[in-house]
Design a protein around this motif. Structure first.
Motif, PDB file in Angstrom:
ATOM      1  N   LEU A  88      14.769  44.085 -49.279  1.00 29.88           N
ATOM      2  CA  LEU A  88      14.503  44.114 -50.552  1.00 29.88           C
ATOM      3  C   LEU A  88      13.735  43.461 -51.652  1.00 29.88           C
ATOM      4  O   LEU A  88      13.534  43.819 -52.837  1.00 29.88           O
ATOM      5  CB  LEU A  88      15.625  42.831 -50.692  1.00 29.88           C
ATOM      6  CG  LEU A  88      16.797  43.375 -52.217  1.00 29.88           C
ATOM      7  CD1 LEU A  88      17.448  44.954 -51.943  1.00 29.88           C
ATOM      8  CD2 LEU A  88      17.483  42.304 -51.957  1.00 29.88           C
ATOM      9  N   ASP A  89      12.481  42.009 -50.700  1.00 30.85           N
ATOM     10  CA  ASP A  89      11.920  41.367 -51.541  1.00 30.85           C
ATOM     11  C   ASP A  89      10.646  42.749 -51.762  1.00 30.85           C
ATOM     12  O   ASP A  89       9.588  43.171 -52.622  1.00 30.85           O
ATOM     13  CB  ASP A  89      11.059  40.674 -50.900  1.00 30.85           C
ATOM     14  CG  ASP A  89      12.568  39.074 -51.228  1.00 30.85           C
ATOM     15  OD1 ASP A  89      13.463  39.855 -52.481  1.00 30.85           O
ATOM     16  OD2 ASP A  89      12.075  38.497 -51.035  1.00 30.85           O
ATOM     17  N   ALA A  90      10.518  43.258 -50.555  1.00 26.50           N
ATOM     18  CA  ALA A  90       8.995  44.380 -50.688  1.00 26.50           C
ATOM     19  C   ALA A  90       9.776  45.636 -51.546  1.00 26.50           C
ATOM     20  O   ALA A  90       8.630  46.910 -51.332  1.00 26.50           O
ATOM     21  CB  ALA A  90       8.910  44.493 -48.940  1.00 26.50           C
ATOM     22  N   GLY A  91      10.424  46.127 -52.152  1.00 26.64           N
ATOM     23  CA  GLY A  91      11.321  47.108 -52.335  1.00 26.64           C
ATOM     24  C   GLY A  91      11.039  48.540 -51.195  1.00 26.64           C
ATOM     25  O   GLY A  91      11.392  49.080 -52.769  1.00 26.64           O
ATOM     26  N   ALA A  92      11.246  48.240 -50.439  1.00 21.99           N
ATOM     27  CA  ALA A  92      11.453  49.277 -50.078  1.00 21.99           C
ATOM     28  C   ALA A  92      12.519  49.694 -49.578  1.00 21.99           C
ATOM     29  O   ALA A  92      12.866  51.188 -49.449  1.00 21.99           O
ATOM     30  CB  ALA A  92      11.962  49.040 -48.401  1.00 21.99           C
ATOM     31  N   VAL A  93      13.573  49.518 -50.455  1.00 23.49           N
ATOM     32  CA  VAL A  93      14.807  50.505 -51.160  1.00 23.49           C
ATOM     33  C   VAL A  93      15.155  50.622 -52.436  1.00 23.49           C
ATOM     34  O   VAL A  93      14.765  49.423 -53.050  1.00 23.49           O
ATOM     35  CB  VAL A  93      16.191  50.186 -50.140  1.00 23.49           C
ATOM     36  CG1 VAL A  93      17.551  50.079 -50.549  1.00 23.49           C
ATOM     37  CG2 VAL A  93      15.875  48.856 -49.010  1.00 23.49           C
TER      38      VAL A  93
END
Ligand SMILES: [Zn+2]
Length: 249
Positions: A88-93
């Protein structure tokens, strides 16, 4: 042939009876020593403690396994939540639906973590209780073992005293009986075996001191007129009746 014995030998039979009565009393004293039942009670108690200790130790090791399992369950949930959070934090989604699904899973995992941590705490508490039970039972085991050793020692000391006294009486008995006719001793021993340990009794104040029944006047007359070395028997209990100067015949 009828058993005969001199008045002195008959008198000695009463001394022998005195020794045998003492021996019987000592035997009863030995069998009735309070330490015997105390030791038995303590052995039963100790056996019960040992069994409970085995059960408590088993419970402790089972709970230890449960605790490790609970820890690992928590770790797994935490690891998965972290993985989700990292994504979530990595903006992967980015897709809205997937994002919502991920946030939902993170929330579910947080709830699950809290539940598992509660379970873990409960198991830890049970484990501590079980450990305490083992400590308490081990202390009881030591205390009862010490007490049992004391009681056993006291019992053996009491036995040793009684046995010492008995052996001394047995020695006196051997000496005394060796001076008496064999058939008299055989008769006396047989009656003694059948009549609660009393084979010979004094006639005193017109009664048999074996059964304490008054001898009737006719029988007293008969006994009075017996030859001095004749053996009188109680009409009632069949014990050997010894007449002495105390008999008042
Ligand atoms: Zn009698």
């Amino acid at each position: 042939m009828a058993v005969t014995a001199s008045p002195d030998q008959q008198q000695a039979l009463l001394d022998l009876q005195g020794l045998d009565t003492k021996l019987l009393q000592l035997k009863h004293k030995r069998a009735g020593s309070p330490e015997i039942s105390q030791a038995q009670d303590l052995e039963v108690e100790l056996g019960s403690i040992k069994m409970r200790l085995v059960a408590a130790k088993t419970e402790t090791s089972d709970l230890k396994l449960n605790q490790l399992k609970a820890e690992s369950d928590v770790e797994q949930v935490v690891a998965r939540a972290k993985r989700d959070q990292d994504r979530l934090d990595a903006g992967a989604v980015s897709a809205a639906k997937e994002l919502e699904s991920l946030q939902h899973e993170i929330a579910t995992l947080a709830k699950r973590q809290a539940e598992l941590e509660d379970i873990e705490l409960e198991i830890m508490q049970q484990y501590e209780d079980a450990q305490q039970a083992v400590i308490d039972l081990e202390a009881d085991e030591i205390a009862i073992t010490e007490k049992l050793a004391q009681v056993t020692q006291a019992r053996d000391d009491a036995f040793a005293d009684i046995d010492f006294e008995s052996n001394s009486i047995i020695q006196q008995r051997t000496e005394l009986s060796s001076g008496l006719p064999g058939d008299l001793i055989a008769l006396y021993d047989k009656i003694r075996a059948d009549h609660d340990g009393i084979g010979a009794a004094l006639i005193h104040r017109g009664s048999c001191q074996g059964c304490h029944i008054t001898i009737d006047a006719q029988e007293i007359d008969h006994i009075r007129n017996l030859a001095p070395d004749a053996i009188a028997r109680c009409d009632q209990c069949r014990r050997i009746l010894v007449r002495t100067s105390e008999s008042g015949l």
